[in-house]
Design an enzyme around this catalytic site. Sequence first.
Site, PDB file in Angstrom:
ATOM      1  N   SER A  49      65.399  14.284  67.403  1.00  0.00           N
ATOM      2  CA  SER A  49      65.465  14.090  68.854  1.00  0.00           C
ATOM      3  C   SER A  49      66.809  13.476  69.195  1.00  0.00           C
ATOM      4  CB  SER A  49      64.325  13.181  69.324  1.00  0.00           C
ATOM      5  OG  SER A  49      64.280  13.155  70.733  1.00  0.00           O
ATOM      6  N   GLU A  50      67.451  14.024  70.215  1.00  0.00           N
ATOM      7  CA  GLU A  50      68.839  13.642  70.524  1.00  0.00           C
ATOM      8  C   GLU A  50      69.010  12.146  70.766  1.00  0.00           C
ATOM      9  OE1 GLU A  50      69.454  16.113  73.926  1.00  0.00           O
ATOM     10  OE2 GLU A  50      68.738  14.631  75.351  1.00  0.00           O
TER      11      GLU A  50
END
Lengths: 225, 225, 221, 221
Positions: A49-50
């Site tokens: 997840s960024e």
Amino acid sequence: MTAARLSPVEVANRVARDIPDGSYVNLGIGLPTLVGDVVSAEKEIVFHSENGILGMGPAPAPGLEDPELINAGKQPVTLVPGGAFFHHTDSFTIMRGGHIDVTVLGAFQVSEDGDLANWATDDARMPPAVGGAMDLAVGAKRVLVLMTHTTVDGRPKILRRCTYPLTAARVVHRVYTDLAVLDVGPSGLVVRDVVAGLPRAELQRLTGAPLTFADDVATLSPAGP
Amino acid sequence: MTAARLSPVEVANRVARDIPDGSYVNLGIGLPTLVGDVVSAEKEIVFHSENGILGMGPAPAPGLEDPELINAGKQPVTLVPGGAFFHHTDSFTIMRGGHIDVTVLGAFQVSEDGDLANWATDDARMPPAVGGAMDLAVGAKRVLVLMTHTTVDGRPKILRRCTYPLTAARVVHRVYTDLAVLDVGPSGLVVRDVVAGLPRAELQRLTGAPLTFADDVATLSPAGP
Amino acid sequence: MIDKRVASTAAAVAGLADGSTVLVGGFGAAGVPVELVHAVLEQGARDLTIVTNNAGSGEGDVAALIRERRVRKIICSYPRSAGSVWFEQFWAAGEIELELVPQGTLSERMRAAGAGLGGFFTPTGADSLLAGDKEVRVIGGRRHVFEQPLPGDVALVKAFRADRWGNLVYRAAARNFGPTMATAAALTVVQVREFVELGALDPECVVTPGVFVDRVVEVGV
Amino acid sequence: MIDKRVASTAAAVAGLADGSTVLVGGFGAAGVPVELVHAVLEQGARDLTIVTNNAGSGEGDVAALIRERRVRKIICSYPRSAGSVWFEQFWAAGEIELELVPQGTLSERMRAAGAGLGGFFTPTGADSLLAGDKEVRVIGGRRHVFEQPLPGDVALVKAFRADRWGNLVYRAAARNFGPTMATAAALTVVQVREFVELGALDPECVVTPGVFVDRVVEVGV
């Protein structure tokens, strides 16, 4: 029309089949997150997840949400054993630096050259917003697009040239829609799968770029080919 | 000559007096490391080492050396409470990014403009080596030089222009030698301290750039002014 | 199933091709992946470009590769340590190429490679001979030099502990170049003192997430 | 003696000047230094440029600063979250300036500022409208755009624990922009859930060393 479009979960199932065991995967917000729900439990996939997570797990049980453990869509998630946290700059090193094996992104439009338009339309009333879409598009080793084949009013989203502003040029490898699976090849789009009952001419009619068909086109059906 | 040159420890003492309590300090290898040994225990100084340490402490007791806890000169050190380890790229973020308050460096030559030459001579027989000298020189908020005033054969090391290859241009703030303390000012070198018994004309003779003298020149003596 | 553990240092370096660029961790003796470098010696690849901070010391590690004429070029910041006798001898004889890079720039160039950047401007060395014929640009009133990414074909890294996903923690100042090199190579090979179970490393304290690691071998030191 | 602890959020943001560029941590609601932002609201500085990932939500945090017309410009990647109503209203009315930056570039530009670099080339956005009239260069066969450092006058960061030297650890995905912003501002102000004794943080696990931190305040959340 005899062909039934696939549901989003059915398209997600089809995408999930193409993700190899052991992959590092980033799922864009929206429809692509469905892929995480349907990927085979027999595969060990590490989700990124960024906002600084590797080894992101599913949503927590109700009541166990941690407001500091959220995904890129700001929904509560969990961390699996082997997961790790890091800061944003390191997270985008992973994304832009070619360390993500597969990203699955939504799109407004894809061109026959693999150009991707998924961050802005031509609606100037809303402020523009981009997030991490451009970093993922340029950085992942394999960019998969999951989207409906046509707009809600039936116009093609696969085009010779995108009319919406580009996210990145020549980055998409494969497109999964509710009607077909298409590879972006060196000389244009190659159809790999077509939904059951859809004539090739009809698929071409619903696509804004010329199609060629693989020798072994598979039939997409809710149960999978 | 009636003037006695200061010993290296005496020069280090003079440098140490100028380092404010609470500073983040990087000491170059060689003579500058002496500063760490003599800085007042009443000051809380955080020492940085380019190889990934903040809060570096003194050498360990014999037998307690840890081969993985060394300083930039590859000598065993310790970590004080509040210290931290980080990787090289982060370490040079600290150095180049302006986060080190004071660095004390050795030098072959310093120019009247604050140019620093401390990484290479004109001896082409040895392979060149630079380490972290250039990063420190451009990055620290205050660059102090600790060196002998002249070469072993009596030639000036403070010059109008450096003849050795530059480490960085216009970076030195103050020079501490065994004869004097000099500031690099906007219009040249200003003498702040002179060693006891040394006539100004003699200091000028041993210096390769014109000197001006502060109104309140202090006397350097082993006990300090 | 992800399991990046391999059984031997020979398996860890298998496939290293002649002409490769090899990033080798370590600063002084701390963090040098000695066992992996010796496995490269056994493995036989030659015509190597070695990227590392120092140029080896004594008869072991990178010095042994140089002595055995396996190194065409070395890219480093400080090749003149006590004991760099093999490098000095080959350099004096013109038999090894040297690219000298300021230490922070060395690390930053590898970071740029790992982070997918096309290069950067730094003030470090901009007024020095090391700027060579590189592009110089005045930014904010200060001279900067343009530096290019420095990727490796292989990185050899020493860490402290790893799990089967390749998550790593390091020890003290042996961390040094390892985390950056791990990001910058097509194949990242790591030696660790010990393996731990998946989930045993604190997710807040993992320094190198496994995504950057391809092979891990336990060497006990 | 180093003691960066201050007694109140008011003391933490004291001296913030009109016209400042303020880096504000957080992604979604995680890691947003809400108490510090509210202290800025009380403190009164105006004509601010806010650098942050989102454009605030509801009536609190950055949204409140926008509502009170204290924000001249916002530099962010995603200003269109659910609840960004004040931003959207002011933007539609032309009363707030927006500089849209891809998220990785936003973080990298702040890193460049903190790391003393003069800018970098990135492929991100090079084929997009966001490249605007920036310098474009083909590197390795791929278009890259030149991006400049983005420093702050002040950074407002939320961390988990701090000691009196300002060493910080974070929690989970609340870490996000904090460590980078802490490096990039002239004055870095941090709110933490709790203070700990010097030496209580594991030196292998400190995420932000105190050298990057100027003031720390304990807020209990």
